[in-house]
Scaffold this active site. Structure first.
Site, PDB file in Angstrom:
ATOM      1  N   CYS A  50       0.824  -1.216   0.000  1.00  0.00           N
ATOM      2  CA  CYS A  50       0.000   0.000   0.000  1.00  0.00           C
ATOM      3  C   CYS A  50       0.858   1.267   0.000  1.00  0.00           C
ATOM      4  O   CYS A  50       0.337   2.371  -0.122  1.00  0.00           O
ATOM      5  CB  CYS A  50      -0.923   0.004   1.208  1.00  0.00           C
ATOM      6  SG  CYS A  50      -1.968  -1.442   1.264  1.00  0.00           S
ATOM      7  N   HIS A  75      -2.781   6.908   3.577  1.00  0.00           N
ATOM      8  CA  HIS A  75      -3.325   5.681   2.984  1.00  0.00           C
ATOM      9  C   HIS A  75      -4.691   5.405   3.612  1.00  0.00           C
ATOM     10  O   HIS A  75      -4.861   5.479   4.829  1.00  0.00           O
ATOM     11  CB  HIS A  75      -2.354   4.528   3.248  1.00  0.00           C
ATOM     12  CG  HIS A  75      -2.906   3.197   2.878  1.00  0.00           C
ATOM     13  ND1 HIS A  75      -3.559   2.953   1.680  1.00  0.00           N
ATOM     14  CD2 HIS A  75      -2.927   2.004   3.553  1.00  0.00           C
ATOM     15  CE1 HIS A  75      -3.933   1.698   1.640  1.00  0.00           C
ATOM     16  NE2 HIS A  75      -3.573   1.104   2.759  1.00  0.00           N
ATOM     17  N   ASN A 107     -10.133  -0.241   1.167  1.00  0.00           N
ATOM     18  CA  ASN A 107      -8.684  -0.103   1.055  1.00  0.00           C
ATOM     19  C   ASN A 107      -8.279  -0.576  -0.351  1.00  0.00           C
ATOM     20  O   ASN A 107      -8.348  -1.772  -0.642  1.00  0.00           O
ATOM     21  CB  ASN A 107      -8.033  -0.955   2.149  1.00  0.00           C
ATOM     22  CG  ASN A 107      -6.516  -0.967   2.074  1.00  0.00           C
ATOM     23  OD1 ASN A 107      -5.928  -0.534   1.087  1.00  0.00           O
ATOM     24  ND2 ASN A 107      -5.891  -1.473   3.114  1.00  0.00           N
TER      25      ASN A 107
END
Ligand code: UT7
Length: 312
Positions: free
Chosen positions: A114, A239, A269
């Site tokens: 990520c 994030h 996500n």
């Protein structure tokens, strides 16, 4: 302060199909209340026929259109992803082919979970000034729905698919970037081709603790190195994994929640795509003004984490 990058255009693409928390309740033992309270996520986009190539190419085209540039002006193409369409050619090569980029434009993938978009930014800042064409194309994209175990409620409620892109040019404006790694194969992993077990596994609480510790620390170190008080940062773009992580970071940094962009409620996500999707949403909504200071921090599989402090 190193030489950095200017954002000339942004774009994003997500699959059409929306999977809501209610939909998930028919698949695993969970509830809308649990998912929203623990993560802030309400829905996510999931591929049904679209591929990562479709999403990354579309996001890139939109960014190039906004920047007003053509394929022959792109000198470097990087795709941050952990779910490339195939093992080889790389996702970046597939994008290169579809966009008709030049042969002297290198294209490669970057796997930093990520944190991939942040790793990509710093790689771009280092390599782009050495290329023969003026603009860099950086895409963060993942189709985690392909590697999620849809019977595992611990993970399947968290992720969504998407891609975000940026057209970048070398810039003398202030640029500070820190990248970190703590190699660990037992906290988040998906073995994929190598060991035949493709599903993603995550020790959720361990990742949560890691994120709450590293994200504010990384942000504060960046601000300190740039000699910019946190109060003078206009936007924090973290994030988008869990709104509780963002809220905890805001508290530890003593900064108002309003300066932290949140969109995981609509996307879940999206791994390497989460930061460029957020930047594109903010950009297209007119929230990002020239000269503003943006501090972005990512964290995830690897373990990797890192941040960049830059001027819009
Ligand atoms: O991009 C990579 C970065 N990844 C992340 O940032 C993830 C970081 N971690 C997290 O966001 C959180 O740890 C989660 C959202 C994954 C989990 O939240 P948590 O508050 O840490 O919950 P937990 O894992 O401690 O689970 C609490 C309970 C457990 O039940 P028992 O043992 O207390 O009876 C779980 O089995 O919640 C249960 N549970 C669920 N219940 C309903 C776990 N998943 C679900 C679910 N629905 N989907």
């Amino acid at each position: 302060m190193e030489e950095g990058l200017e954002f000339c255009g942004t774009g994003r693409a997500v699959p059409e199909h929306i999977l809501t928390n209610e939909d998930l309740c028919g698949m695993v033992e969970t509830s809308d209340e649990w998912i929203q309270a623990r993560t802030g996520i309400r829905e996510r986009h999931i591929c049904q026929g679209e591929t990562l190539t479709d999403l990354t190419v579309l996001a890139a085209r939109r960014a190039m259109e906004m920047a007003g540039i053509s394929a022959d002006q792109v000198g470097l193409c990087i795709v941050a992803t952990i779910t490339p369409h195939c093992a080889t050619p790389s996702q970046a090569c597939l994008v290169h082919e579809q966009l008709g980029l030049a042969q002297d434009c290198p294209a490669f993938d970057l796997n930093a979970g990520c944190t991939g978009f942040l790793y990509g930014l710093e790689t771009m800042a280092a390599l782009l000034p050495r290329q023969r064409r003026p603009y860099g194309l950086l895409i963060g994209g993942d189709v985690l729905s392909r590697v999620v175990d849809w019977t595992d409620r611990n993970t399947c409620v968290l992720f969504g698919d998407g891609a975000g892109a940026a057209v970048l040019a070398p810039s003398k404006a202030p640029w500070t970037c820190h990248l970190h790694t703590q190699g660990d194969g037992n906290i988040i992993w998906a073995h994929g081709l190598s060991l035949g077990q493709s599903a993603i596994h995550m020790e959720g609480q361990a990742v949560y603790r890691f994120a709450v510790e590293t994200v504010p620390k990384c942000a504060m170190e960046l601000a300190q190195q740039a000699q910019l008080p946190l109060e003078e940062v206009d936007w924090f773009v973290l994030h988008q994994a869990n709104c509780r992580i963002v809220e905890a970071a805001a508290r530890q940094m003593h900064q108002p929640k309003e300066k932290f962009y949140l969109n995981m409620q609509h996307y879940g996500n999206t791994s390497a795509a989460s930061i460029p999707i957020a930047l594109d949403e903010m950009n297209r909504a007119g929230m990002l003004k020239k000269g503003q200071k943006i501090l972005s921090v990512g964290f995830g599989a690897g373990l990797t984490w890192g941040g960049a402090l830059f001027t819009w």
